[in-house]
Design a protein around this motif. Structure first.
Motif, PDB file in Angstrom:
ATOM      1  N   ASN A   1       0.853  -1.190   0.000  1.00  0.00           N
ATOM      2  CA  ASN A   1       0.000   0.000   0.000  1.00  0.00           C
ATOM      3  C   ASN A   1       0.890   1.242   0.000  1.00  0.00           C
ATOM      4  N   GLU A   2       1.071   1.849  -1.169  1.00  0.00           N
ATOM      5  CA  GLU A   2       1.968   2.994  -1.289  1.00  0.00           C
ATOM      6  C   GLU A   2       1.490   4.195  -0.487  1.00  0.00           C
ATOM      7  N   HIS A   3       0.179   4.402  -0.407  1.00  0.00           N
ATOM      8  CA  HIS A   3      -0.356   5.549   0.327  1.00  0.00           C
ATOM      9  C   HIS A   3      -0.077   5.402   1.824  1.00  0.00           C
TER      10      HIS A   3
ATOM     11  N   GLU B   1       3.415   6.412   2.408  1.00  0.00           N
ATOM     12  CA  GLU B   1       3.531   7.861   2.286  1.00  0.00           C
ATOM     13  C   GLU B   1       3.038   8.569   3.543  1.00  0.00           C
ATOM     14  N   VAL B   2       1.933   8.100   4.111  1.00  0.00           N
ATOM     15  CA  VAL B   2       1.387   8.716   5.326  1.00  0.00           C
ATOM     16  C   VAL B   2       2.369   8.578   6.486  1.00  0.00           C
TER      17      VAL B   2
END
Length: 229
Positions: free
Chosen positions: A161-163, A166-167
């Protein structure tokens, strides 16, 4: 609020030398500056000029100035006309909120990797885990933070999960670990760093409960010990 303090090259924190054939100075300098901020090497209210920091990095002032402008966009520093860049402050409440969000995301996500992650992919993270221990033993807080970031974000990346990565990466950039100096001086930073190896070994052993317990204890240090002023 105390008055801003302007550093000179003689008073600047010890930062990695980036001379030689290194790709993309701007990104490398920005990464090192973020690590210095997180580790508390660059303190809230201090004002640093690009030329002074460039002298510490062993590069020209241009990539340093560009990197600092990136950090302005991230809210880590503010521009001070004709002087440089002021390190922004982070409140205790903000640190608590960042840590809470990280716990909500990282603990269950990492625990789930015990059942889903490729053992070879997990083993590939061992060098970063070992580097946190080596850097802690040497008292190199910036290298420790950089290796710690590579390890934790590398783990989360295995969830696909790239998001999410990032978070958590953004939360880490905003954090401050003012207690790292005290931990390193007391010889306790190595113990915390070795928890990375404990987490990794538990993941490879497919022991989800051990992973969850180790991650809970490890992230607890962020506010329980590391962020102490």
């Amino acid at each position: 609020m105390s008055a801003a303090r302007t550093t000179t090259s003689s008073a600047a924190p010890v930062l990695p030398t980036l001379g030689g054939k290194k790709p993309n100075y701007r990104e490398r300098v920005a990464d090192a500056l973020r690590a210095a901020l997180i580790a508390g090497e660059l303190r809230p209210g201090e004002v640093h000029s690009a030329p002074a920091l460039a002298a510490r990095f062993g590069v020209s002032a241009t990539p340093v100035r560009e990197a600092m402008l990136d950090l302005v966009k991230e809210g880590l520093v503010d521009t001070v006309p004709n002087k440089g860049f002021r390190v922004t402050a982070v409140s205790e409440r903000q640190l608590d909120e960042y840590t809470h969000i990280r716990s909500l995301i990282e603990i269950p996500t990492t625990a789930e990797l015990a059942a889903t992650a490729d053992p070879a992919a997990l083993e590939a993270l061992r060098p970063a885990a070992e580097q946190t221990v080596t850097a802690a033993a040497a008292g190199d807080l910036i290298a420790h933070v950089e290796a710690d970031t590579r390890f934790h974000l590398g783990l989360l990346a295995l969830a696909g999960n790239e998001h999410l990565v990032e978070v958590v990466g953004g939360l880490r950039k905003r954090s401050r670990l003012y207690g790292l100096h005290a931990l390193a001086k007391a010889g306790l930073l190595e113990d915390s760093a070795r928890e990375h190896l404990e987490i990794l070994d538990a993941l490879i052993a497919r022991d989800e409960e051990a992973v969850r317990a180790a991650m809970t204890r490890h992230l607890g240090h962020v506010r329980g010990l590391w962020a102490a002023r």
